[in-house]
Scaffold this motif. Structure first.
Motif, mmCIF file in Angstrom:
data_model
loop_
_atom_site.group_PDB
_atom_site.id
_atom_site.type_symbol
_atom_site.label_atom_id
_atom_site.label_comp_id
_atom_site.label_asym_id
_atom_site.label_seq_id
_atom_site.Cartn_x
_atom_site.Cartn_y
_atom_site.Cartn_z
ATOM 1 N N ASP A 4 96.717 79.421 -27.303
ATOM 2 C CA ASP A 4 95.553 78.955 -26.549
ATOM 3 C C ASP A 4 95.092 80.048 -25.584
ATOM 4 O OD1 ASP A 4 93.665 77.675 -24.978
ATOM 5 O OD2 ASP A 4 94.908 75.920 -24.566
ATOM 6 N N ASP A 20 95.577 79.717 -21.764
ATOM 7 C CA ASP A 20 96.902 79.874 -21.158
ATOM 8 C C ASP A 20 97.168 81.349 -20.908
ATOM 9 O OD1 ASP A 20 97.417 77.146 -21.277
ATOM 10 O OD2 ASP A 20 98.360 77.290 -23.255
ATOM 11 N N TRP A 55 98.971 84.447 -21.712
ATOM 12 C CA TRP A 55 99.752 85.016 -22.804
ATOM 13 C C TRP A 55 99.757 86.530 -22.699
ATOM 14 C CZ3 TRP A 55 102.775 82.040 -25.524
ATOM 15 C CH2 TRP A 55 102.413 80.706 -25.772
#
Length: 107
Positions: free
Chosen positions: A12, A15, A17
């Motif tokens: 996603d 989010d 990352w």
């Protein structure tokens, strides 16, 4: 590019990352840094990028003060992301099905 885009769909972008192929670097002071190898490439999520742009001047200053601006950019970037955001590198590859680590694994 289409295959990379398809592979990354499970992450996603909203989010935080920091994706890549995780490696470990050891400093002369005994500090261990998990980083994403720049040679294999790394990916920063859309949500994490604005945060990183805020942190980067502080990280650059620290890099200049401690290492004179030299060193491996992938290790420095990982250290910055961890120090300010507590985000660790996560592998974007599934080692069971997507990575050949040896000729034995290939066979």
């Amino acid at each position: 590019m289409p295959l990379i885009e398809q592979r990354l769909r499970c992450f996603d972008p909203a989010d935080f990352w920091f994706l890549g192929v995780p490696q470990v670097a050891h400093s002369s002071r005994g500090v261990m840094t998990r980083f994403s190898s720049g040679g294999a490439g790394y990916i920063i999520s859309r949500a994490l990028l604005p945060k990183l742009s805020t942190w980067s001047p502080f990280c650059l200053l620290q890099l200049l003060q401690h290492a004179g601006g030299t060193g491996m950019e992938d290790v420095s970037l990982a250290g910055c992301i961890w120090r300010w955001g507590r985000v660790e590198v996560v592998s974007y590859a599934d080692y069971e099905t997507e990575v050949i680590t040896s000729e034995a694994a290939l066979n």
